[in-house]
Design an enzyme around this catalytic site. Structure first.
Site, PDB file in Angstrom:
ATOM      1  N   HIS A 255      56.315  13.072 -15.963  1.00  0.00           N
ATOM      2  CA  HIS A 255      55.238  11.848 -16.283  1.00  0.00           C
ATOM      3  C   HIS A 255      55.663  11.406 -17.719  1.00  0.00           C
ATOM      4  O   HIS A 255      54.988  11.714 -18.892  1.00  0.00           O
ATOM      5  CB  HIS A 255      53.555  12.267 -16.309  1.00  0.00           C
ATOM      6  CG  HIS A 255      53.039  11.191 -16.135  1.00  0.00           C
ATOM      7  ND1 HIS A 255      51.563  11.258 -15.648  1.00  0.00           N
ATOM      8  CD2 HIS A 255      53.012   9.920 -17.082  1.00  0.00           C
ATOM      9  CE1 HIS A 255      50.852  10.128 -16.126  1.00  0.00           C
ATOM     10  NE2 HIS A 255      51.740   9.327 -16.767  1.00  0.00           N
TER      11      HIS A 255
ATOM     12  N   HIS B 285      47.507  13.551 -14.991  1.00  0.00           N
ATOM     13  CA  HIS B 285      46.536  13.919 -16.195  1.00  0.00           C
ATOM     14  C   HIS B 285      45.307  13.954 -15.683  1.00  0.00           C
ATOM     15  O   HIS B 285      44.478  13.136 -16.260  1.00  0.00           O
ATOM     16  CB  HIS B 285      46.918  12.685 -17.001  1.00  0.00           C
ATOM     17  CG  HIS B 285      46.869  11.623 -16.637  1.00  0.00           C
ATOM     18  ND1 HIS B 285      45.706  11.008 -15.567  1.00  0.00           N
ATOM     19  CD2 HIS B 285      47.655  10.269 -16.825  1.00  0.00           C
ATOM     20  CE1 HIS B 285      46.115   9.599 -15.561  1.00  0.00           C
ATOM     21  NE2 HIS B 285      47.270   9.228 -16.271  1.00  0.00           N
TER      22      HIS B 285
ATOM     23  N   ASP C  32      52.918  12.764 -20.361  1.00  0.00           N
ATOM     24  CA  ASP C  32      52.350  11.642 -20.387  1.00  0.00           C
ATOM     25  C   ASP C  32      52.942  10.753 -21.565  1.00  0.00           C
ATOM     26  O   ASP C  32      52.097  10.024 -21.952  1.00  0.00           O
ATOM     27  CB  ASP C  32      50.863  11.477 -20.085  1.00  0.00           C
ATOM     28  CG  ASP C  32      50.271   9.901 -19.804  1.00  0.00           C
ATOM     29  OD1 ASP C  32      51.393   9.123 -19.395  1.00  0.00           O
ATOM     30  OD2 ASP C  32      49.349   9.722 -19.652  1.00  0.00           O
TER      31      ASP C  32
ATOM     32  N   HIS D 123      53.783   3.294 -28.230  1.00  0.00           N
ATOM     33  CA  HIS D 123      53.487   2.109 -28.587  1.00  0.00           C
ATOM     34  C   HIS D 123      53.668   1.946 -29.795  1.00  0.00           C
ATOM     35  O   HIS D 123      54.283   2.966 -30.662  1.00  0.00           O
ATOM     36  CB  HIS D 123      52.061   1.743 -28.165  1.00  0.00           C
ATOM     37  CG  HIS D 123      51.492   1.926 -26.943  1.00  0.00           C
ATOM     38  ND1 HIS D 123      51.682   0.952 -25.883  1.00  0.00           N
ATOM     39  CD2 HIS D 123      50.681   2.860 -26.233  1.00  0.00           C
ATOM     40  CE1 HIS D 123      51.251   1.434 -24.864  1.00  0.00           C
ATOM     41  NE2 HIS D 123      50.799   2.541 -24.890  1.00  0.00           N
TER      42      HIS D 123
ATOM     43  N   PRO E 168      46.430   2.199 -25.162  1.00  0.00           N
ATOM     44  CA  PRO E 168      46.324   3.591 -25.194  1.00  0.00           C
ATOM     45  C   PRO E 168      47.516   4.442 -24.713  1.00  0.00           C
ATOM     46  O   PRO E 168      47.990   3.789 -24.267  1.00  0.00           O
ATOM     47  CB  PRO E 168      45.276   3.677 -23.765  1.00  0.00           C
ATOM     48  CG  PRO E 168      45.453   2.390 -23.024  1.00  0.00           C
ATOM     49  CD  PRO E 168      45.950   1.393 -24.097  1.00  0.00           C
TER      50      PRO E 168
END
Ligand code: DOR
Ligand code: ZN
Ligand code: ZN
Length: 444
Positions: A61, A237, A310, A314, A329
């Site tokens: 992921h 998740h 995960d 950003h 997020p």
């Protein structure tokens, strides 16, 4: 003829026990695991100094971005981060720009990946608008599909039971796994609207909108559809104890469902947000102590199949907006994943065998990757050499990822990946990336 490579003076976890052994590699694969005198002659020998050789971490992921989101991360920086973190195979999510959702966007993305990746990469696709294209997407090279229940990504509206049922049926027919982000879109968006209207734009309001109920509702809905379609589903998740419980009972009733937990949901709680602010804002959000304890029990008792990072990069600006609704997020995790979890092993919270099962063997099985994820003759030589005793401090400014910040910045950890081998080649040595862009393979 000598083999390509021998790793000597190594320790390995074999049949649940740490033993001294060496390993021979030829033509990208492990050809022999044996005590040193019994290893074949090799063109090159590396003495690993008594350290532990693990099967490479498989992180199913990861958001590698690139293309129009290259300013956040690209295939080189993201996979260099993977190599630095001891991760030898990453599976890339489809919420890109453009969205990976048909043969054309997939092909474009594979071309970019092929030129830049330094570890192995598998690609997820979102579902196409026409279910007839599912087969050609797989034939083009996607390894699995990803369905976001929380928003429409790709061609299928997650609110539409019939559409979801149809694509699950087709994926099931082709025996292709589907990863699901389980949050009920309607619940999340109505709560978000309400909070926004009332002028609630605090960090803690995000968790109110992305509630445990929204997760549970989506999980139950998906399980209902799995019952009818027999699709192979992987829940990404999972962040709540109730979510895990629902998945476990679906498993026990014979459905092909697996689930994943992230290090950040295990090691941080909603109270971490106060100090970390947007850096710790992620979706699903960090939860309270009770849920975190529930996740840990599930890790310990085997209910969790897979650990995954995960990794969702950003820019710092995107993480620092004034209103919570404007913050992007996502938490990055490729370079902290293994060290954080090895630290839990050092603390006695987790056995090494269980960790390796959740970071290599089960991820390979979940994604349908054969010949990887195990230290076994005949498997590809994707290897992570770790120094279990090394105590060090996480320094996000040194990350290969473009995102040079982390909720774990400054954490003291025990255990460090010091060498990463991908397809039998040394790609990372003591934090230095030795591979060239494009050395990694696309795993179809
Ligand atoms: O926090 C998240 N970030 N959750 C998601 O589902 C998407 C991800 C991203 O792509 O940034
Ligand atoms: Zn997600
Ligand atoms: Zn994600």
């Amino acid at each position: 003829m000598p083999v390509d490579l021998v790793l000597k003076n190594a320790k390995m976890l074999l049949h649940g026990k740490i033993v001294e052994a060496g390993l021979a590699v030829n033509d990208s694969k492990i050809v022999k695991i044996a005590e040193e005198p019994n290893l074949p002659h090799a063109s090159k020998t590396i003495d690993v100094g008594g350290l532990l050789v693990l099967p490479g971490v498989i992180d199913i992921h990861v958001h590698l971005r690139d293309q129009e989101l290259s300013y956040k991360e690209d295939f080189f920086t993201g996979t260099a981060a993977a190599a630095n973190g001891g991760v030898t195979l990453v599976a890339d999510m489809p919420n890109n720009k453009p969205v990976t959702m048909n043969t054309q966007t997939l092909r474009e993305r594979m071309n970019v990946a092929a030129e830049k990746t330094v570890v192995n990469v598998a690609l997820y696709s979102a579902f196409p608008a026409k279910k007839e294209e599912i087969r050609s997407i797989i034939q083009t090279g996607a390894k699995a599909f990803k369905l976001f229940m929380s928003q429409k990504v790709g061609g299928v509206n997650p609110d539409d039971d019939e559409a979801v049922t149809e694509v699950f049926k087709e994926a099931s027919r082709l025996t292709v796994p589907i990863a699901v982000h389980a949050e009920d879109r309607k619940l999340v968006s109505s709560m978000t609207e309400k909070l926004r209207k009332e002028g609630n734009n605090d960090l803690k309001d995000f968790a109110k909108a992305h509630s445990p109920d929204a997760e549970l509702k989506a999980i139950k809905r998906v399980i209902g559809i799995v019952r009818k379609t027999k699709a192979k589903i992987h829940f990404c998740h999972v962040s709540t104890a109730k979510g895990i419980k629902a998945i476990l009972s679906a498993k026990q009733s014979g459905l092909q469902v697996t689930c994943e937990v992230t290090p950040h949901h295990l090691l941080l709680t909603s109270s971490s947000l106060k100090a970390l602010k947007g850096i710790a804002l992620t979706n699903p959000p960090l939860r309270g102590k009770k849920d975190v304890q529930g996740l840990w029990s599930a890790v310990e008792n085997g209910a969790v199949d897979v650990l995954a990072s995960d990794h969702a990069p950003h820019t710092f600006e995107e993480k620092s907006a004034a209103s919570v609704w404007d913050i992007a997020p996502g938490i990055i995790g490729l370079e902290t994943f293994l060290p954080l979890m090895l630290t839990q092993v050092a603390k006695g919270r987790l056995t090494l065998s269980r960790l390796v099962q959740m970071t290599s063997k089960r991820p390979a099985e979940t994604l349908g990757v054969t010949n990887r994820g195990q230290l076994k003759e005949g498997c590809f030589a994707d290897l992570t050499v770790v120094d279990l005793k090394r105590r060090w401090k996480i320094d996000a400014s040194k990350f290969y990822s473009k995102a040079k910040f982390s909720p774990f910045d400054g954490w003291k950890v025990t255990g460090k990946p010091v060498k990463t081998f991908v397809n039998g080649r040394l790609v990372m040595d003591k934090g230095e990336i030795l591979a060239k862009p494009g050395d990694g393979r696309i795993i179809r």
